[in-house]
Design an enzyme around this catalytic site. Structure first.
Site, PDB file in Angstrom:
ATOM      1  N   HIS A  48       0.835  -1.298  -0.021  1.00 33.40           N
ATOM      2  CA  HIS A  48      -0.062  -0.097  -0.058  1.00 33.40           C
ATOM      3  C   HIS A  48       0.843   1.205  -0.036  1.00 33.40           C
ATOM      4  O   HIS A  48       0.386   2.289   0.367  1.00 33.40           O
ATOM      5  CB  HIS A  48      -0.874  -0.084   1.230  1.00 33.40           C
ATOM      6  CG  HIS A  48      -2.077  -0.926   1.152  1.00 33.40           C
ATOM      7  ND1 HIS A  48      -2.786  -1.269   2.190  1.00 33.40           N
ATOM      8  CD2 HIS A  48      -2.150  -2.126   0.241  1.00 33.40           C
ATOM      9  CE1 HIS A  48      -3.831  -2.272   1.794  1.00 33.40           C
ATOM     10  NE2 HIS A  48      -3.316  -2.774   0.644  1.00 33.40           N
ATOM     11  N   HIS A  78      -7.836  -0.161   2.648  1.00 36.12           N
ATOM     12  CA  HIS A  78      -7.054  -0.674   1.401  1.00 36.12           C
ATOM     13  C   HIS A  78      -7.102   0.429   0.300  1.00 36.12           C
ATOM     14  O   HIS A  78      -8.212   1.221   0.168  1.00 36.12           O
ATOM     15  CB  HIS A  78      -7.497  -1.877   0.683  1.00 36.12           C
ATOM     16  CG  HIS A  78      -7.236  -2.841   1.808  1.00 36.12           C
ATOM     17  ND1 HIS A  78      -6.443  -4.012   1.445  1.00 36.12           N
ATOM     18  CD2 HIS A  78      -7.761  -3.262   3.085  1.00 36.12           C
ATOM     19  CE1 HIS A  78      -6.262  -4.960   2.659  1.00 36.12           C
ATOM     20  NE2 HIS A  78      -7.330  -4.380   3.367  1.00 36.12           N
TER      21      HIS A  78
HETATM   22  C1  LIG Z   1       0.010  -7.496  -4.754  1.00 37.22           C
HETATM   23  C2  LIG Z   1      -0.915  -6.209  -4.333  1.00 37.22           C
HETATM   24  C3  LIG Z   1      -1.928  -6.501  -3.785  1.00 37.22           C
HETATM   25  C4  LIG Z   1      -2.816  -5.197  -3.542  1.00 37.22           C
HETATM   26  N1  LIG Z   1      -4.060  -5.685  -2.985  1.00 37.22           N
HETATM   27  C5  LIG Z   1      -4.956  -4.433  -3.202  1.00 37.22           C
HETATM   28  C6  LIG Z   1      -6.127  -4.742  -2.384  1.00 37.22           C
HETATM   29  O1  LIG Z   1      -6.691  -5.756  -2.607  1.00 37.22           O
HETATM   30  N2  LIG Z   1      -6.979  -3.598  -2.331  1.00 37.22           N
HETATM   31  C7  LIG Z   1      -6.606  -2.268  -2.532  1.00 37.22           C
HETATM   32  O2  LIG Z   1      -7.170  -1.357  -2.422  1.00 37.22           O
HETATM   33  N3  LIG Z   1      -5.255  -2.001  -2.935  1.00 37.22           N
HETATM   34  C8  LIG Z   1      -4.401  -3.183  -3.144  1.00 37.22           C
HETATM   35  N4  LIG Z   1      -3.201  -2.824  -3.561  1.00 37.22           N
HETATM   36  C9  LIG Z   1      -2.642  -1.587  -3.728  1.00 37.22           C
HETATM   37  C10 LIG Z   1      -3.362  -0.748  -5.195  1.00 37.22           C
HETATM   38  O3  LIG Z   1      -3.555  -1.928  -6.106  1.00 37.22           O
HETATM   39  C11 LIG Z   1      -2.116   0.395  -5.665  1.00 37.22           C
HETATM   40  O4  LIG Z   1      -2.255   1.305  -4.523  1.00 37.22           O
HETATM   41  C12 LIG Z   1      -2.932   0.862  -6.627  1.00 37.22           C
HETATM   42  O5  LIG Z   1      -3.073   0.144  -7.858  1.00 37.22           O
HETATM   43  C13 LIG Z   1      -1.481   1.860  -7.288  1.00 37.22           C
HETATM   44  O6  LIG Z   1      -2.121   2.731  -8.286  1.00 37.22           O
HETATM   45  P1  LIG Z   1      -1.103   3.515  -9.075  1.00 37.22           P
HETATM   46  O7  LIG Z   1      -1.782   4.178 -10.094  1.00 37.22           O
HETATM   47  O8  LIG Z   1      -0.602   4.715  -8.091  1.00 37.22           O
HETATM   48  O9  LIG Z   1       0.321   2.852  -9.401  1.00 37.22           O
HETATM   49  P2  LIG Z   1      -0.121   1.591 -10.465  1.00 37.22           P
HETATM   50  O10 LIG Z   1      -1.082   0.926 -10.675  1.00 37.22           O
HETATM   51  O11 LIG Z   1       1.260   0.564  -9.973  1.00 37.22           O
HETATM   52  O12 LIG Z   1       0.736   1.994 -11.896  1.00 37.22           O
HETATM   53  C14 LIG Z   1       1.906   2.520 -12.319  1.00 37.22           C
HETATM   54  C15 LIG Z   1       2.265   2.254 -13.636  1.00 37.22           C
HETATM   55  O13 LIG Z   1       3.460   3.015 -14.161  1.00 37.22           O
HETATM   56  C16 LIG Z   1       4.281   2.203 -14.931  1.00 37.22           C
HETATM   57  N5  LIG Z   1       5.459   2.885 -14.824  1.00 37.22           N
HETATM   58  C17 LIG Z   1       6.381   3.072 -13.607  1.00 37.22           C
HETATM   59  N6  LIG Z   1       7.423   3.552 -14.102  1.00 37.22           N
HETATM   60  C18 LIG Z   1       7.478   3.653 -15.426  1.00 37.22           C
HETATM   61  C19 LIG Z   1       8.183   4.532 -16.500  1.00 37.22           C
HETATM   62  N7  LIG Z   1       9.613   4.992 -15.908  1.00 37.22           N
HETATM   63  N8  LIG Z   1       7.985   4.603 -17.748  1.00 37.22           N
HETATM   64  C20 LIG Z   1       6.780   3.968 -17.990  1.00 37.22           C
HETATM   65  N9  LIG Z   1       5.773   3.576 -17.021  1.00 37.22           N
HETATM   66  C21 LIG Z   1       6.279   3.271 -15.927  1.00 37.22           C
HETATM   67  C22 LIG Z   1       4.347   0.867 -14.335  1.00 37.22           C
HETATM   68  O14 LIG Z   1       4.592  -0.261 -15.090  1.00 37.22           O
HETATM   69  C23 LIG Z   1       2.721   0.794 -13.710  1.00 37.22           C
HETATM   70  O15 LIG Z   1       1.935   0.153 -14.710  1.00 37.22           O
HETATM   71  C24 LIG Z   1      -2.350  -4.027  -3.900  1.00 37.22           C
HETATM   72  C25 LIG Z   1      -1.098  -3.887  -4.356  1.00 37.22           C
HETATM   73  C26 LIG Z   1      -0.333  -5.111  -4.903  1.00 37.22           C
HETATM   74  C27 LIG Z   1       0.796  -4.728  -5.624  1.00 37.22           C
END
Ligand SMILES: Cc1cc2nc3c(=O)[nH]c(=O)nc-3n(C[C@H](O)[C@H](O)[C@H](O)COP(=O)(O)OP(=O)(O)OC[C@H]3O[C@@H](n4cnc5c(N)ncnc54)[C@H](O)[C@@H]3O)c2cc1C
Length: 553
Positions: free
Chosen positions: A481, A525
């Site tokens: 998280h 979450h």
């Molecule tokens: C295993 C796991 C289980 C989880 N379970 C839950 C749950 O059950 N419930 C819940 O509420 N939350 C859960 N979470 C947390 C939740 O999924 C995350 O907080 C959320 O998805 C984060 O979203 P984001 O947009 O910040 O980043 P992300 O969704 O991680 O997106 C970031 C994207 O940027 C891309 N990227 C990074 N750097 C670069 C770069 N330099 N160039 C191009 N692309 C790049 C990556 O490839 C990725 O696709 C979980 C997370 C994980 C990993």
């Protein structure tokens, strides 16, 4: 294959569910056809978005609603169904956590980002935690009343199919349990629909290397690299939006010259904005687990019994039932540490915990099928024969803060994560008390009926506070998280990296929208808040951008 399947059950069964579901709906050939041809030559768009993850695809879809607007979406991974099915093998791997031990910190590296890998738990923050968010950033548009419509907009509930429910379901494992409504990654929900728009180009398998600026500190584009091509630029005539997640968003800012100047200079990065907060203020829930042998089937049997495993896979593939239809986290509960244990907290700890409003719980309990141990080898460490059940104790009243730093000026080098999970004495006190209370829960008459023997992990030999604290420190792991590493805040907030419109402070035409731009991590979450940011903030951003740039609304 075998250990990967088992790991999925124990840690993130959603990967399997999502992948298999996705494959049914969307063929790889179609997806590949929808991807752009990458030329390796400089290109120009109006808006350039870095990261195709949970938060960003909504923004891309919203901006692309205006057919005159050219939008580029840059994603380091590819289409989930192409690179990851049936199980993800290309996460951002080996991100290093220091402080306790070296751990693998899973993240989605695919269109849909971590939503394609998460455990499907959707839960909204408490009313007062959102009030703390709103007060923290001095913007009441983030309080519960103002946010609720966006929560309602961001979900579509599919009720369980009761045809599959047994007549008298019990708390025991029920092979005819209702089907869990399928969770779709953000890619499926938003992006696939928008891919028919010719004005939205997805650059998959493309790594953003740095953000480019003009002489007035306006973000003007992104330098990218695709394996096999020269580095080239994707220029933005209007805005660059960074959505690379809690670790890579601050990394991208830092390698682009926004961060602590002393560190940037160490790596020869020209400083554009000296902001020591970039990568700091990291909030991240941490869990420890207690395991007992149990009388019902669990993931332990799935790992150790090849016949049971084959049957389970067959059940899932045939009609979507059986153990694999379960995300392995049936029961979640939150509470404050009971008074009997709370009274052992020092006056300093109690004073520090006053930071949290009254409806902010201190601890979350997560039931888990199988043995968790120190989480390092859940596939090989499952005791045999027999079955195990665990309760993971999650720390949600976080006062410890971690950080993310860079190890070079290159985004191909994974950043260094120091979670500092149990740094704060209050956090040590809470998780210790949580473990003691979990033992009390395992000792209740109701739970004893389901147990098949004495505590398996950590074991009854761990009794004193010191013994328990040491084993907790050795075995705690992340709940994935991580957030707040590019903290949102008012302009006078000494910790802020972005303002309440997600604009990076100190430059123009650059925004960060994802878990990194949380100001605080509410209990529970986080994906509901990431969805919310991508809806509310995306709507704000899209509206602001559309207003600013005179586009259709
Ligand atoms: C295993 C796991 C289980 C989880 N379970 C839950 C749950 O059950 N419930 C819940 O509420 N939350 C859960 N979470 C947390 C939740 O999924 C995350 O907080 C959320 O998805 C984060 O979203 P984001 O947009 O910040 O980043 P992300 O969704 O991680 O997106 C970031 C994207 O940027 C891309 N990227 C990074 N750097 C670069 C770069 N330099 N160039 C191009 N692309 C790049 C990556 O490839 C990725 O696709 C979980 C997370 C994980 C990993």
């Amino acid at each position: 294959m075998f250990p990967l399947v088992a790991l999925s059950i124990l840690v993130h069964a959603s990967s399997l569910n999502t992948a298999l579901t996705s494959q049914k709906n969307l063929g790889p050939t179609l997806l590949r056809d929808l991807a752009p041809t990458i030329t390796g030559e400089d290109q120009v768009f109006n808006f350039v978005i870095v990261g195709g993850g949970t938060a960003s695809v909504t923004i891309a879809a919203q901006l692309a609603e205006d057919s005159s607007v050219m939008v580029a979406l840059i994603e380091a991974g590819s289409f989930y169904e192409l690179d990851n099915a049936p199980l993800s093998s290309t996460p951002f791997s080996d991100l290093i956590s220091s402080g306790l031990s070296i751990l693998h910190y899973v993240q989605g590296k695919t269109l849909g980002g971590s939503s394609a890998r998460n455990a499907m738990i959707y839960q909204r923050p408490t009313i007062e935690s959102l009030q703390l968010w709103a007060d923290n950033v001095n913007d009441q548009s983030y309080n519960w009343d103002n946010i609720l419509p966006y929560f309602q907009k961001s979900v579509h509930f599919t009720p369980p199919n009761t045809d599959f429910r047994a007549a008298k379901p019990t708390a025991d494992f029920n092979p005819n349990r209702p089907l869990i409504p399928m969770v779709h990654s953000e890619q499926e929900t938003f992006l696939t629909a928008s891919l028919n728009c010719t004005n939205l180009k997805v650059f998959d398998l493309t790594m953003a290397k740095k953000i480019l600026f003009d002489s007035q500190n306006n973000a003007s584009g992104v330098q990218v690299n695709v394996t096999g091509f020269h580095v080239f630029n994707i220029n933005a005539t209007k805005e660059v939006i960074v959505s690379a997640g809690a670790f890579q968003s601050p990394q991208l800012l830092m390698v682009s010259g926004i961060g602590p100047s002393a560190m940037l200079e160490t790596f020869g990065i020209p400083v554009i904005v000296d902001n020591a907060n970039v990568g700091q203020n990291m909030w991240d829930h941490v869990i420890a687990g207690i395991t007992f042998p149990i009388v019902t089937n669990s993931a332990t049997r799935f790992v150790n019994d090849a016949t049971y495993q084959a049957e389970s896979i067959s059940q899932w593939e045939t009609n979507g039932t059986g153990p694999l239809s379960n995300n392995n986290l049936d029961f979640l509960a939150w509470e404050n540490i009971p008074n009997s244990l709370h009274q052992n907290f020092s006056s300093d700890v109690l004073k520090d915990l006053d930071y949290f409003p009254s409806d902010w719980p201190e601890i979350e309990y997560l039931s888990a099928s199988g043995y968790l141990g120190n989480f390092s080898l859940p596939t090989t460490d499952q005791p045999s024969p027999g079955n195990c059940g665990s309760i993971a104790i999650g720390l949600v009243a976080l006062l410890s803060r971690g950080n993310v730093t860079i190890v070079s000026a290159d985004t191909n080098d994974l950043p260094l994560i120091n979670p500092n999970w149990l740094d704060h004495p209050a956090n040590q006190a809470i998780i210790l008390a949580g473990c003691k209370h979990t033992r009390e829960i395992f000792g209740t008459t109701a739970v004893l009926r389901g147990l098949a023997g004495p505590e398996y992990y950590p074991g009854t030999q761990y009794q004193t506070n010191e013994e328990l604290t040491n084993i907790i420190r050795d075995s705690s792991v992340m709940l994935w998280h991580a957030s707040a590493t590019c903290k949102m805040g008012a302009l006078n907030d000494p910790l802020a990296v972005v303002d309440t419109h997600a604009q990076v402070i100190g430059v123009q035409k650059l925004q960060v929208v994802d878990a990194s731009s949380f100001p605080i991590l509410p209990p529970g979450h986080p994906q509901s808040m990431v969805f919310l940011l991508s809806d509310a903030l995306a709507e704000k951003i899209a509206d602001n951008i559309k207003l600013t740039w005179g586009l259709e609304r």
